[in-house]
Design an enzyme around this catalytic site. Structure first.
Site, PDB file in Angstrom:
ATOM      1  CG  ASP A 189      39.314  41.996  45.158  1.00  0.00           C
ATOM      2  OD1 ASP A 189      39.581  40.792  45.001  1.00  0.00           O
ATOM      3  OD2 ASP A 189      38.672  42.660  44.357  1.00  0.00           O
ATOM      4  CD  GLU A 190      40.462  45.670  51.134  1.00  0.00           C
ATOM      5  OE1 GLU A 190      41.453  45.870  51.856  1.00  0.00           O
ATOM      6  OE2 GLU A 190      40.129  46.422  50.210  1.00  0.00           O
TER       7      GLU A 190
END
Lengths: 301, 301, 301, 301
Positions: free
Chosen positions: B245-246
């Site tokens: 999720d980065e």
């Protein structure tokens, strides 16, 4: 160009709060609260202007109610009604309540540092009659905004920060504040308040800070948001607790940005959101529209 | 009621991509790039439809350019222009570029789990002609949406998850995908993709996830957002990297909520934002509007 | 509370316009424009900072281009480049263009009446360094804001309205303005400008007005919006033409309202949107980001 | 990618409406209403889940109240409570009220034409459990969406339009609708309903239409909005009255657009807003959250 003849903008506030009182009731939900509150108000012929109510679980959850009623034809003084409510709600229901004459404005202290956008926006709105508050004083750890604040006719106190030991500065703050203010607004005040200060000052403190999706906690948030390429920049107004920036949220908003915005642009768009969000939080708090419960708020806006 | 006689909604896409090509140029900024690109296109009488350009620092920063031009009166085939660009940009300028015939749609695989809101929204937009893609297949670790997907005439493959060892499932994924797709969309696919899979599949992967101010990382984000009393619920579409999720953000949006919304309401309002944000990310990627750079994106939307 | 140590808010503008020039090119679209412009700039080693381009129809439609380039290492003075562009674009292409040194701020006159929200917001943003303009003067038909304007160090001229015959007042306006300003901002100026004045003053005029879905034209728009129960209140910034409030739109925005808002609340929320929308329109115009075409605008924001 | 283990999206609705009833009270404001309603509910040990109230003027203005209470431990059947309310509110207060068991879903007919975006969105949301309604039928003047509607298990009736005389078609509509539906949704239905039909069918009708700042009434609104260069595209959901598109507004929203969007793009972005706005209006109406009053609505959302 526009030539519509509207009434002047310095128009009365949303709730014409003269001759009105608010009653906040808060506690464990159970059958009959509404009728009990209603019967006390009805007995004194209180004309209810608005009533908002929320229960997070009707089976023994938390109950929240905000009633605004007119004082014009009231058959009793507020302290008398307060006694009646105490008798009716305090014993059988174990509810907390607070009754307040809305025509008496909250007295507010604004804390600021160098950035003036939130500070000036609050002072402007106050002068325009948008905020039902009295700005008792502005306290800053920098002298920069003294001239502007005093031009509004508001006392400005410069209390410099002196390194990590905040005790001397906080003692000065307390001397200025105690007994004089009903709540405090941190308008981009860039100093940490100690837990001791928060407890000692004993009034609610509202803070505004930037916020992002995802969050960038710590130093240089705008630079890091830029690196990650965020498409939204936001702001969050919340009550201050000992947990840094983790207190109950009152209001939030965002604005769109793009890759073409520099870090300075993000910060500036963020400043626009900050002043709007903070002013709404201050308005709602000063109209008794916000109820704190655990780590969140009920906002009857 | 409305009786305006508009053209049907199944109208042509924003960029009528038939007979058009896009050229993405990307590299270190320096004087003369614009003229060099322009001269190659001009030489072949390419009619430029749109041109967007961005430089994060004109003194040796990163340079990004997207040009769309018509193929109608072009005096050369695309491979020929490609050669010319290689000669002109590759050596002197050390720029990367990619040239693409926009009338050839990207082939896409959609990964889904049980939730159908993002999946169905993509399939429906595709059928309406809103997305210039070919949906090659839908892969899911649950069989639930098979009927609906196949009703759109699209192949559905059920590849169950089998605990922490994903190697067997990922081998099946790779067998289905290799050579068949140009990018992958995770439409609320609730399984982690391994770094090995991401490297091996070799095409961009777009993911959608909820996002909040502040962020609630980990389990039960909606429940925790409710506890903190957030006033906005959001979604973020991003490219998948090994860092969970980065990855680089493509698009974000939010919707307002209040204390009166339950956790289920937050999740549902979040679902509305998710499908909108994901569809915009897929549209922009499929029109070659998104350029990845370090951990962010340049979006010429 | 927040303690992040960001750079001060009085940070440089989005486009650090010192040592930069903007080139606006505008005319009938045809093959080769991009290369022609690029080659002139390249010849003088102009380092292009940003380039935005739009064509409403590549087959002979209207073409719009905005290029910003650095002046640092430029091999010629701007007038020289201007001559080259004239030779290259004026004859073969029949394009209009304007070249401008962005380090020379536009000189602006602000017209206001009694309401101060847009006026003060512009002056304050200007003082913060957000707007690359010089505020040459404020002209008002009411004396109310004189003190506040002059506190910013800006000349204030009171030109009273004198009934339906505006010729005397407009003659005074022209005497103050001619030769002194590059554009005019109507910051909630509640008087109609005559067509003669608009033609005579000869500079762009930006206005802000409320706007609603649906529109409520004429007197008392907020009261009528309340009667209809609108859920959004908006504002539109546009260039002034002889057609009242019908000129090209530069920017618009809205804010949510509910049945619980009074007419005064709608007006106040509207005022918040007005100042934000107007400030964006003024910023974009002063950075040469707005191109007028027929009755609309191209905004490279 | 996201791996948070949330409960499934097909989660219960905002107000778990099983075993709950709503009471709407509406009339001239006067002292004692709240107590009177509260005492009837309290007498039957109704556990109040939520209560919203609004008065547009406490001195004899209009009063609106929505109460939701649980049926679990209720000491009487709803008809009994209805009688009590009639006795208590009908005579002394001259109030109107309606009591409804929320576990009985409203029966809805959806009217559509060729465009499917609003229609399918409602059917999806219904299948997901987001809308507490029964979709009794879909009626369309075009056969295009028959297959898709029937795939949801919902009856589809094709009633062609036959020129300006709508009497035959409307007779068919009435035959299908009478006694079978509680409200009607026009999901981009492109035919005018006659005043006679509206009166005869006797149930509320909700419509969705595009909306702009400023409004573009009549033919080709998107094309004209494009010519004027609007920066926002919106949608308005309202109750249908005999005055075309002038009925009480339930909900509105907008989305940003730019000069780079074609007319088709505006229409498509508009379609996204339309389906969201319509679904919210349908949800709120079906939960009895909307009260009509004169030409506006009170929405307790």
């Amino acid at each position: 160009m526009t030539i519509t003849q509207e009434a002047p903008l310095q128009a009365p506030s949303r709730t014409p709060t003269h001759n009105q009182a608010s009653l906040i009731v808060h506690g464990r939900d159970r059958t009959g609260i509404v009728a009990a509150v209603g019967s006390v108000l009805s007995k004194h012929e209180a004309n209810i202007v608005s009533l908002d109510q929320y229960s997070d679980n009707p089976h023994g959850g938390a109950f929240f109610q905000r009633t605004v009623f007119g004082l014009d034809n009231l058959k009793a003084a507020l302290p008398h009604i307060d006694d009646d409510l105490k008798a009716r709600l305090g014993t059988g229901f174990e509810l907390e309540f607070r009754l307040r004459d809305l025509s008496i404005p909250h007295r507010v202290a604004i804390f600021a540092s160098k950035a003036d956008h939130c500070l000036l926006d609050l002072l402007w709105r106050h002068r325009r009659g948008e905020l039902p508050i009295t700005v008792a004083m502005v306290i800053s750890n920098h002298p920069d905004t003294a001239g502007e604040v005093r031009a509004f006719g508001i006392p400005f106190f410069h209390v410099p920060s002196a390194g990590p030991d905040k005790s001397a500065a906080e003692a000065q703050h307390l001397a200025l504040l105690k007994g004089n203010v009903d709540f405090i607004v941190l308008a981009r005040y860039m100093q940490i308040l100690s837990g001791g200060f928060i407890a000692e000052v004993g009034v609610p403190i509202i803070n505004i800070h930037h916020s992002f999706l995802p969050a960038f906690i710590g130093a240089g948030p705008y630079a890091r948001a830029k690196e990650r390429g965020v498409k939204l920049v936001g702001a969050t107004a919340h009550y201050v607790t000992e947990d840094l920036d983790e207190g109950p949220i009152i209001e939030q908003d965002v604005v769109r940005v793009s890759h073409a915005h520099t870090v300075a642009d993000l910060r500036r768009r963020g400043a626009d959101v900050e002043r709007d969000v903070l002013s709404r939080a201050v308005l709602w708090h000063s109209e008794d529209r916000v109820i704190r419960h655990e780590n969140h708020t009920i906002v009857f806006a």
